[in-house]
Design a protein around this motif. Structure first.
Motif, PDB file in Angstrom:
ATOM      1  N   LEU A 157      -8.745  -0.214  -9.407  1.00 43.84           N
ATOM      2  CA  LEU A 157      -7.300  -0.373  -9.608  1.00 43.84           C
ATOM      3  C   LEU A 157      -6.803  -1.576  -8.813  1.00 43.84           C
ATOM      4  O   LEU A 157      -7.369  -1.918  -7.770  1.00 43.84           O
ATOM      5  N   ALA A 158      -5.718  -2.184  -9.307  1.00 45.55           N
ATOM      6  CA  ALA A 158      -5.132  -3.306  -8.573  1.00 45.55           C
ATOM      7  C   ALA A 158      -3.615  -3.183  -8.573  1.00 45.55           C
ATOM      8  O   ALA A 158      -3.013  -2.674  -9.528  1.00 45.55           O
ATOM      9  N   VAL A 159      -3.010  -3.627  -7.476  1.00 47.83           N
ATOM     10  CA  VAL A 159      -1.550  -3.683  -7.358  1.00 47.83           C
ATOM     11  C   VAL A 159      -1.207  -5.150  -7.089  1.00 47.83           C
ATOM     12  O   VAL A 159      -1.804  -5.770  -6.211  1.00 47.83           O
ATOM     13  N   VAL A 160      -0.264  -5.692  -7.849  1.00 47.99           N
ATOM     14  CA  VAL A 160       0.175  -7.071  -7.603  1.00 47.99           C
ATOM     15  C   VAL A 160       1.581  -7.022  -7.038  1.00 47.99           C
ATOM     16  O   VAL A 160       2.510  -6.515  -7.676  1.00 47.99           O
ATOM     17  N   GLY A 161       1.753  -7.524  -5.815  1.00 46.34           N
ATOM     18  CA  GLY A 161       3.059  -7.509  -5.137  1.00 46.34           C
ATOM     19  C   GLY A 161       2.960  -6.796  -3.807  1.00 46.34           C
ATOM     20  O   GLY A 161       2.696  -5.587  -3.769  1.00 46.34           O
ATOM     21  N   GLY A 162       3.089  -7.555  -2.723  1.00 48.67           N
ATOM     22  CA  GLY A 162       2.933  -6.971  -1.384  1.00 48.67           C
ATOM     23  C   GLY A 162       4.237  -6.835  -0.627  1.00 48.67           C
ATOM     24  O   GLY A 162       4.277  -6.975   0.595  1.00 48.67           O
ATOM     25  N   GLY A 163       5.326  -6.529  -1.360  1.00 46.32           N
ATOM     26  CA  GLY A 163       6.574  -6.143  -0.696  1.00 46.32           C
ATOM     27  C   GLY A 163       6.484  -4.676  -0.296  1.00 46.32           C
ATOM     28  O   GLY A 163       5.419  -4.050  -0.450  1.00 46.32           O
ATOM     29  N   ALA A 164       7.597  -4.100   0.192  1.00 53.22           N
ATOM     30  CA  ALA A 164       7.569  -2.708   0.655  1.00 53.22           C
ATOM     31  C   ALA A 164       7.108  -1.759  -0.459  1.00 53.22           C
ATOM     32  O   ALA A 164       6.265  -0.877  -0.228  1.00 53.22           O
ATOM     33  N   GLY A 165       7.635  -1.965  -1.671  1.00 56.36           N
ATOM     34  CA  GLY A 165       7.279  -1.094  -2.797  1.00 56.36           C
ATOM     35  C   GLY A 165       5.788  -1.157  -3.100  1.00 56.36           C
ATOM     36  O   GLY A 165       5.134  -0.130  -3.268  1.00 56.36           O
ATOM     37  N   GLY A 166       5.239  -2.386  -3.166  1.00 61.56           N
ATOM     38  CA  GLY A 166       3.816  -2.567  -3.499  1.00 61.56           C
ATOM     39  C   GLY A 166       2.902  -1.972  -2.439  1.00 61.56           C
ATOM     40  O   GLY A 166       1.879  -1.358  -2.762  1.00 61.56           O
ATOM     41  N   VAL A 167       3.278  -2.149  -1.176  1.00 59.55           N
ATOM     42  CA  VAL A 167       2.450  -1.629  -0.070  1.00 59.55           C
ATOM     43  C   VAL A 167       2.457  -0.097  -0.087  1.00 59.55           C
ATOM     44  O   VAL A 167       1.399   0.554  -0.027  1.00 59.55           O
TER      45      VAL A 167
END
Ligand code: FAD
Length: 390
Positions: A157-167
């Motif tokens: 799995l991958a998450v793109v976006g390291g703001g508060a929501g992504g983290v």
């Protein structure tokens, strides 16, 4: 002879964090001769603060969703389940996807935002955007089901976006899937491969560097692959996807979540409302459109001209009461009251394992279970306003 004030139509679009408070306030203090309508594209609106906890398996659906129908009933509002798709500002009507236009005297908009950069090639077709949340949760529930049914199959799995929501999302996904894999012995340690891509060189760059460091350390210690300073430029192929970055890095994954910076729906600007460069409705200190005085906006979709703030649920919640008051004042032709949001704000970042990190300005603490308990208490208190409606 005496004249009777005509009934006015107040229409709310979206059951976001500000509008649920408006509805509660109008249920407590109804405004005479005001007909209230809520247009919402969902029956259950999510409370974002508890969403990562839901993904981590710590909350049930009802713990973190507000029943919009029950709230509308309490406020004696007409609920139209539909999607607003445009505004006719000549005739003051809301255009909806599935019904005739809805006329208004006063309009308030709280429809949130969606992740930006969906125009990156392949994203529209392959990625799962975190908003609309209802759709995202459908995808998530299916992934959990797949892992439960086939725990021996490796999942990437991958998450793109390291703001508060992504983290928070990354840590919550990790915790939930590890719980499921944990039920099966003899699985190799790296059975779950999880990647987090962040454009800038640190996580949550709006916060103190100490917070970023703590989170980066935590994420790496859990074996999550953290790609800092990586800009995703293309998603190629159906599952498995190849994620291509500007640097030349390519990573393969089975599912991909898109949690990049907030963007606005385009129909607001197209209708002629004054917006900022990114299409968010520009409002004055009364949360009133600077171009159309009968229109108000709050939450992510609004940018306060004199007090721009990050797009965060905490501001949407805080704007609820002043918005309700000014809608009432507008209906009664009374002077509006200015509202000034706070500058610094506390965020409590959950780490998926019943711990959380607190951050406000230079102050930072955790991760610690007590901070999670504090967050859980605040969030449940907020939800109690909408679950105990009698
Ligand atoms: C994983 C994650 C975790 C987060 N955690 C936090 C946190 O802990 N703290 C925090 O402050 N922020 C958090 N955020 C940010 C937060 O989600 C947003 O800032 C917040 O939801 C904004 O609230 P809102 O009222 O503007 O809109 P929303 O909460 O998005 O509500 C908008 C509502 O309008 C409806 N709607 C949308 N378009 C239409 C339409 N065209 N017609 C009719 N209805 C419509 C939607 O279905 C929804 O019910 C998080 C975000 C994510 C992705």
């Amino acid at each position: 002879m005496f004249s009777v004030t005509p009934v006015k139509d107040l229409v709310l679009i979206g059951g976001g964090h500000s509008h649920v408070i408006v509805l509660k306030q109008l249920a407590i203090n109804p405004i005479p001769r005001l007909r209230l309508t809520l247009i919402s594209d969902v029956y259950h609106t999510p409370y974002s603060g508890m969403l990562p906890g839901y993904i981590a398996g710590l909350y049930k659906f009802n713990d973190c969703h507000i029943d919009v129908q029950a709230l509308a009933n309490l406020a004696k509002a007409r609920l139209l389940i539909d999607r607003a798709i445009g505004l006719d500002l000549q005739t003051n009507q809301v255009l909806c996807a599935n019904r005739p236009p809805v006329p208004f005297d006063i309009l308030s908009i709280d429809i949130g935002s969606t992740p930006g950069t969906m125009t990156v090639p392949g994203v529209q077709q392959q990625a799962i955007p975190v908003k609309p949340i209802a759709k995202f949760l459908d995808h998530w529930d299916k992934i959990v089901e797949t892992v439960r049914e086939n725990p021996r199959e490796k999942m990437r799995l991958a998450v793109v976006g390291g703001g508060a929501g992504g983290v928070e999302l990354t840590l919550a996904i990790f915790s939930r899937l590890q719980q499921i894999y944990g039920l099966h012995s003899q699985l190799p340690e790296n059975h779950l491969e999880l990647h987090l891509f962040q454009k800038s060189d640190r996580l949550i760059p709006q916060r103190h560097p100490g917070v970023s460091q703590r989170l980066q350390k935590l994420i790496s210690s859990r074996g999550i692959n953290l790609h800092l300073g990586e800009t995703v430029t293309e998603i190629e192929g159906k599952s498995p996807h190849s994620i291509h970055c500007e640097s030349g890095l390519t990573v393969k994954c089975d599912r991909l979540f898109w949690v990049t910076q907030a963007r606005a729906a385009t129909w607001l600007k197209d209708a002629g409302l004054a917006t900022d460069d990114q299409g968010f409705i520009l409002v004055n200190d009364y949360l009133q459109s600077i171009s159309h005085p009968d229109i108000f906006a709050a939450g992510d979709i609004a940018t306060m001209l004199n007090h721009p703030r990050p797009k965060a649920g905490v501001f949407a919640v805080r704007q609820g009461k002043p918005l309700a008051e000014n809608l009432g004042r507008k209906a009664n032709q009374q002077p509006l009251k200015p509202y000034r949001p706070q500058k610094e704000f506390l965020i409590l970042i959950s780490t998926g394992d019943q711990q959380a990190i607190a951050s406000r300005g230079c102050f930072r603490l955790g991760p610690h279970p007590l901070i999670w308990q504090w967050k859980d208490h605040i969030d449940r208190q907020f939800m109690n306003n909408f679950t105990q409606l009698d």
